[in-house]
Design a protein around this motif. Structure first.
Motif, PDB file in Angstrom:
ATOM      1  N   PHE A 100      20.313  14.109 -23.824  1.00 57.15           N
ATOM      2  CA  PHE A 100      19.692  15.424 -23.841  1.00 57.15           C
ATOM      3  C   PHE A 100      18.398  15.317 -24.634  1.00 57.15           C
ATOM      4  CE2 PHE A 100      24.151  16.512 -23.205  1.00 57.15           C
ATOM      5  CZ  PHE A 100      24.080  17.494 -22.236  1.00 57.15           C
ATOM      6  N   ASN A 101      17.443  16.158 -24.371  1.00 58.74           N
ATOM      7  CA  ASN A 101      16.184  16.292 -25.111  1.00 58.74           C
ATOM      8  C   ASN A 101      15.265  15.075 -24.994  1.00 58.74           C
ATOM      9  OD1 ASN A 101      16.966  18.869 -26.048  1.00 58.74           O
ATOM     10  ND2 ASN A 101      18.166  17.889 -27.651  1.00 58.74           N
ATOM     11  N   GLN A 102      15.707  13.906 -25.470  1.00 58.92           N
ATOM     12  CA  GLN A 102      14.846  12.725 -25.438  1.00 58.92           C
ATOM     13  C   GLN A 102      15.692  11.462 -25.288  1.00 58.92           C
ATOM     14  OE1 GLN A 102      12.678  11.552 -29.038  1.00 58.92           O
ATOM     15  NE2 GLN A 102      10.878  11.209 -27.759  1.00 58.92           N
ATOM     16  N   ALA A 103      15.144  10.493 -24.586  1.00 58.83           N
ATOM     17  CA  ALA A 103      15.788   9.184 -24.444  1.00 58.83           C
ATOM     18  C   ALA A 103      14.703   8.113 -24.510  1.00 58.83           C
ATOM     19  CB  ALA A 103      16.538   9.091 -23.122  1.00 58.83           C
ATOM     20  N   VAL A 104      15.009   7.030 -25.219  1.00 58.62           N
ATOM     21  CA  VAL A 104      14.050   5.935 -25.376  1.00 58.62           C
ATOM     22  C   VAL A 104      14.698   4.641 -24.882  1.00 58.62           C
ATOM     23  CG1 VAL A 104      12.630   4.626 -27.002  1.00 58.62           C
ATOM     24  CG2 VAL A 104      12.997   7.082 -27.359  1.00 58.62           C
ATOM     25  N   PHE A 105      13.943   3.901 -24.051  1.00 57.99           N
ATOM     26  CA  PHE A 105      14.382   2.630 -23.496  1.00 57.99           C
ATOM     27  C   PHE A 105      13.287   1.607 -23.757  1.00 57.99           C
ATOM     28  CE2 PHE A 105      15.811   6.180 -20.939  1.00 57.99           C
ATOM     29  CZ  PHE A 105      17.176   5.981 -20.872  1.00 57.99           C
ATOM     30  N   THR A 106      13.659   0.333 -23.889  1.00 58.96           N
ATOM     31  CA  THR A 106      12.657  -0.723 -24.077  1.00 58.96           C
ATOM     32  C   THR A 106      12.939  -1.895 -23.153  1.00 58.96           C
ATOM     33  OG1 THR A 106      13.892  -1.787 -25.864  1.00 58.96           O
ATOM     34  CG2 THR A 106      12.237  -0.142 -26.510  1.00 58.96           C
ATOM     35  N   GLN A 107      11.875  -2.622 -22.835  1.00 59.05           N
ATOM     36  CA  GLN A 107      11.964  -3.839 -22.041  1.00 59.05           C
ATOM     37  C   GLN A 107      11.015  -4.861 -22.655  1.00 59.05           C
ATOM     38  OE1 GLN A 107      13.731  -4.812 -18.983  1.00 59.05           O
ATOM     39  NE2 GLN A 107      12.978  -6.709 -19.873  1.00 59.05           N
ATOM     40  N   LYS A 108      11.528  -6.045 -22.985  1.00 61.32           N
ATOM     41  CA  LYS A 108      10.677  -7.119 -23.504  1.00 61.32           C
ATOM     42  C   LYS A 108      10.077  -7.885 -22.336  1.00 61.32           C
ATOM     43  CE  LYS A 108      12.853  -7.658 -27.956  1.00 61.32           C
ATOM     44  NZ  LYS A 108      13.543  -8.559 -28.875  1.00 61.32           N
ATOM     45  N   VAL A 109       8.812  -8.291 -22.525  1.00 64.28           N
ATOM     46  CA  VAL A 109       8.053  -8.983 -21.488  1.00 64.28           C
ATOM     47  C   VAL A 109       7.301 -10.140 -22.133  1.00 64.28           C
ATOM     48  CG1 VAL A 109       6.164  -8.739 -19.821  1.00 64.28           C
ATOM     49  CG2 VAL A 109       7.765  -6.863 -20.158  1.00 64.28           C
TER      50      VAL A 109
END
Length: 181
Positions: A100-109
């Motif tokens: 809900f409200n906010q979600a953060v995802f990351t991907q290393k490259v």
């Protein structure tokens, strides 16, 4: 007897039209910000931040039915390092893990040359406590290179189909009203 029947039918029609009006999803259920930061000389972390519309929720990357995913296009000049990771802790809702409200995802490259343009599409599925919106997607592009410590881009939502599937509830309501009349 005939005026009573018309009154009942008119009431039913108004109720169906009201339901069709409420069955419309917002134009976008989440606004996305995409940013990249340098971790080392050739390694970057791309962060995908979703600002979710009040009353709506999106699913996790490991949801069996409706996962958030990122499809990377034209992977020249870089290689993905691992999988898309969830930074925000999801909450339990009716047996599903959601945000809900906010979600953060990351991907290393890892950059294989001096720099690279990372392009792709973020895919997600959102619901509220009454219904679910059609699948949504957003194109993004981030430039990685020696001089780029943080690069942010914003792109417009690209609907999954021509009208984004947003009119199907209204059309269904219209068809039902037409049949009733």
């Amino acid at each position: 007897m005939r005026p009573v029947f018309r009154t009942i039918m008119a009431t039913v029609a108004v109720l169906f039209m009201g339901m069709a009006a409420f069955a419309q999803a917002p134009e976008e259920t989440a606004a996305w910000n995409v940013a990249a930061k340098s971790i080392s000389a050739d390694e970057y972390e791309i962060t995908f931040t979703a600002s979710i519309v009040d009353g709506w929720h999106i699913y996790t990357v490991d949801s069996p039915d409706n996962p958030v995913s990122v499809d990377f296009t034209d992977p020249s000049g870089y290689a993905l390092d691992g999988c898309l990771a969830q930074i925000t802790e999801p909450v339990e809702l009716d047996g599903h893990k959601v945000f809900f409200n906010q979600a953060v995802f990351t991907q290393k490259v890892k950059v294989t040359g001096k720099g690279a343009k990372v392009k792709g599409v973020i895919n997600w599925f959102a619901c509220n406590d009454q219904y679910c919106a059609p699948p949504e997607e957003k194109e993004f592009e981030v430039t990685l290179g020696e001089a780029d410590d943080v690069v942010e881009t914003a792109a417009a939502i690209t609907p999954a189909d021509e009208d984004g599937g947003k009119e199907s509830g209204g059309l269904l309501g219209l068809i039902i009203v037409a049949i009733l009349w």
